[in-house]
Write a protein that holds these residues in place. Structure first.
Motif, PDB file in Angstrom:
ATOM      1  N   TYR A  26     107.535  29.094  41.789  1.00 59.40           N
ATOM      2  CA  TYR A  26     106.998  30.267  41.105  1.00 59.40           C
ATOM      3  C   TYR A  26     107.697  30.508  39.776  1.00 59.40           C
ATOM      4  O   TYR A  26     107.076  31.057  38.849  1.00 59.40           O
ATOM      5  CB  TYR A  26     107.105  31.508  41.998  1.00 59.40           C
ATOM      6  CG  TYR A  26     106.391  32.702  41.391  1.00 59.40           C
ATOM      7  CD1 TYR A  26     105.031  32.901  41.590  1.00 59.40           C
ATOM      8  CD2 TYR A  26     107.074  33.600  40.573  1.00 59.40           C
ATOM      9  CE1 TYR A  26     104.361  33.965  41.005  1.00 59.40           C
ATOM     10  CE2 TYR A  26     106.414  34.670  39.981  1.00 59.40           C
ATOM     11  CZ  TYR A  26     105.062  34.848  40.204  1.00 59.40           C
ATOM     12  OH  TYR A  26     104.414  35.900  39.607  1.00 59.40           O
ATOM     13  N   GLY A  71     101.516  37.081  42.840  1.00 59.97           N
ATOM     14  CA  GLY A  71     101.314  35.672  43.162  1.00 59.97           C
ATOM     15  C   GLY A  71     102.455  35.062  43.942  1.00 59.97           C
ATOM     16  O   GLY A  71     102.264  34.051  44.618  1.00 59.97           O
ATOM     17  N   ALA A  79      96.123  37.271  42.025  1.00 54.73           N
ATOM     18  CA  ALA A  79      97.142  36.290  41.651  1.00 54.73           C
ATOM     19  C   ALA A  79      97.567  35.464  42.854  1.00 54.73           C
ATOM     20  O   ALA A  79      97.675  34.226  42.780  1.00 54.73           O
ATOM     21  CB  ALA A  79      98.340  37.007  41.040  1.00 54.73           C
ATOM     22  N   LEU A 101      96.878  31.299  43.323  1.00 50.85           N
ATOM     23  CA  LEU A 101      97.979  30.355  43.513  1.00 50.85           C
ATOM     24  C   LEU A 101      97.935  29.707  44.889  1.00 50.85           C
ATOM     25  O   LEU A 101      98.211  28.509  45.030  1.00 50.85           O
ATOM     26  CB  LEU A 101      99.324  31.059  43.316  1.00 50.85           C
ATOM     27  CG  LEU A 101      99.755  31.353  41.882  1.00 50.85           C
ATOM     28  CD1 LEU A 101     101.172  31.906  41.881  1.00 50.85           C
ATOM     29  CD2 LEU A 101      99.674  30.109  40.999  1.00 50.85           C
ATOM     30  N   VAL A 127     105.620  29.263  37.071  1.00 48.48           N
ATOM     31  CA  VAL A 127     104.499  30.142  36.739  1.00 48.48           C
ATOM     32  C   VAL A 127     104.973  31.248  35.800  1.00 48.48           C
ATOM     33  O   VAL A 127     104.347  31.547  34.776  1.00 48.48           O
ATOM     34  CB  VAL A 127     103.878  30.733  38.017  1.00 48.48           C
ATOM     35  CG1 VAL A 127     102.774  31.729  37.671  1.00 48.48           C
ATOM     36  CG2 VAL A 127     103.338  29.620  38.912  1.00 48.48           C
ATOM     37  N   CYS A 176      98.228  32.470  36.678  1.00 45.24           N
ATOM     38  CA  CYS A 176      97.840  32.072  38.032  1.00 45.24           C
ATOM     39  C   CYS A 176      96.444  31.462  38.038  1.00 45.24           C
ATOM     40  O   CYS A 176      96.204  30.441  38.704  1.00 45.24           O
ATOM     41  CB  CYS A 176      97.914  33.273  38.973  1.00 45.24           C
ATOM     42  SG  CYS A 176      99.593  33.887  39.267  1.00 45.24           S
TER      43      CYS A 176
END
Length: 228
Positions: free
Chosen positions: A50, A28, A213, A217, A53, A113
């Motif tokens: 990120y 992702g 992923a 995203l 995440v 994600c």
């Protein structure tokens, strides 16, 4: 779990030089650019976002603060799909064996994600989800596109891609995600993955996971423009 600041990155380079930079251990976390340098700079700029995440997936990522903290370990030549804006090509990393701990991490990251995408979609009022922006798809059309693409990703694990309609979105979304999760859990341990061709792509479990992923995203953050 804490990871070192140096991040292993692989580059997929399209025939017309669109480049995707991808953090191999972090499905992702992926960004494109018109050159290697631009793609890496865009990947760096995404790092802080990120990390949120990764945190929600139960992992700790120390995001790099400079380009020299990325280590490019592989370059592959992509296809017309790369230049069009999609991941299309395996890395050597994609054929490496998977073990229980990494499968758990990949499952957690992928679920997160998907969750991020769902949250951004649900944040848009229902009466606005069919509205077209100045450019691109409506929120409902974006969601349907993500569902259809995850049906493609599920086919990497042997699931049949069954055509449907947007009125079946909830069921087909759940079904595709269940197939992907189950397929990842069923991956044989200790063995290198054997790539196989299906639906126009060459698949391994790692490639299917990182593509799903990234796709979730990428469109989740696209949906932010509908709520800002």
């Amino acid at each position: 779990m804490r990871y070192a600041a140096h991040i292993q990155v692989a580059l997929e380079i399209g025939p017309k030089r669109r480049v995707f930079a991808q953090a191999l251990a972090w499905p992702g976390w992926c960004r494109s650019g018109k050159s290697e340098e631009a793609a890496l700079a865009n990947l760096l700029a995404l790092g802080e976002r990120y990390t949120g995440v990764a945190k929600r997936a139960g992992l700790t990522l120390v995001a790099p603060t400079a380009l020299d903290q990325f280590v490019v370990v592989e370059r592959v030549i992509g296809t017309a799909v790369t230049d069009f804006g999609g991941l299309s090509t395996l890395f050597a990393h994609d054929t490496e064996p998977l073990e229980d701990e990494e499968i758990e991490q990949l499952t957690n990251l992928l679920n997160t994600c998907w969750m991020v995408f769902d949250e951004h979609f649900q944040a848009i009022p229902a009466e606005q989800r069919d509205l077209l922006p100045e450019r691109g798809r409506s929120p409902n059309a974006i969601r349907w596109h993500v569902i259809e693409t995850d049906q493609l990703h599920a086919s990497a694990f042997g699931a049949a891609v069954r055509p449907g309609t947007p009125t079946q979105a909830d069921r087909l979304e759940l079904q595709a995600r269940q197939h992907i999760r189950a397929g990842l859990q069923a991956v044989p341990r200790h063995n290198a993955a054997t790539p196989h061709r299906r639906s126009g792509f060459t698949w391994t479990p790692r490639f299917a996971i990182r593509r799903s992923a990234w796709h979730a995203l990428d469109h989740a953050w696209q949906l932010q423009g509908h709520t800002s």
